[in-house]
Design a protein around this motif. Sequence first.
Motif, short mmCIF file in Angstrom:
data_model
loop_
_atom_site.label_atom_id
_atom_site.label_comp_id
_atom_site.label_asym_id
_atom_site.label_seq_id
_atom_site.Cartn_x
_atom_site.Cartn_y
_atom_site.Cartn_z
N GLU A 1 48.81 18.48 3.26
CA GLU A 1 50.08 19.53 3.46
C GLU A 1 48.75 20.23 3.94
O GLU A 1 48.95 21.17 5.23
CB GLU A 1 50.93 20.38 2.69
N ILE A 2 47.44 20.84 3.14
CA ILE A 2 46.84 22.46 3.76
C ILE A 2 46.28 21.22 4.98
O ILE A 2 45.42 21.83 5.82
CB ILE A 2 46.00 22.32 2.50
N ARG A 3 45.87 20.29 4.71
CA ARG A 3 44.46 19.80 5.55
C ARG A 3 45.38 19.93 7.38
O ARG A 3 44.71 20.34 8.48
CB ARG A 3 44.07 18.50 5.18
N ALA A 4 46.98 18.87 6.79
CA ALA A 4 47.62 18.70 8.54
C ALA A 4 48.02 21.07 8.68
O ALA A 4 47.78 21.05 10.04
CB ALA A 4 48.66 18.67 7.92
N LEU A 5 48.40 21.74 7.76
CA LEU A 5 49.01 23.03 8.22
C LEU A 5 46.92 23.78 9.18
O LEU A 5 47.03 24.21 10.36
CB LEU A 5 48.82 24.03 7.42
N GLN A 6 45.59 23.22 8.19
CA GLN A 6 44.32 23.94 9.10
C GLN A 6 43.81 23.42 10.02
O GLN A 6 43.98 22.93 11.12
CB GLN A 6 43.02 23.52 8.27
#
Length: 112
Positions: A95-100
């Motif tokens: 999820e962090i990678r997707a938001l970044q």
Amino acid sequence: MCFYNQKRFACGDWSWTSFAHRCNYEYRTGETCGMRLVNATENDKNNCRLCEKIETKYRRRSAELERLARWKREGATLVASMDRSERLILDLEKEIRALQRERDDRRSTLLR
């Protein structure tokens, strides 16, 4: 070329806020021409929505990592909970990678 106010966040991102005034090119009542120019910039000490979400996910991920490390250090027999925690950490990283990626895409499209 209608004028709008702008909000600049501490992270460097920005967003449009309220309509300021109409340009001379649009003659229809209540309509804007579609081109946006900055009238005034308001600086905000907070981060943008995406940066706040990313920070929240990082805090949750670090809490899960600490919990997992404590369980392993204490030799806990909660194998099912440890597996669940490891899956949760992987999901949070995804999820962090997707938001970044979403934040980077948004910034790159604005610079074009």
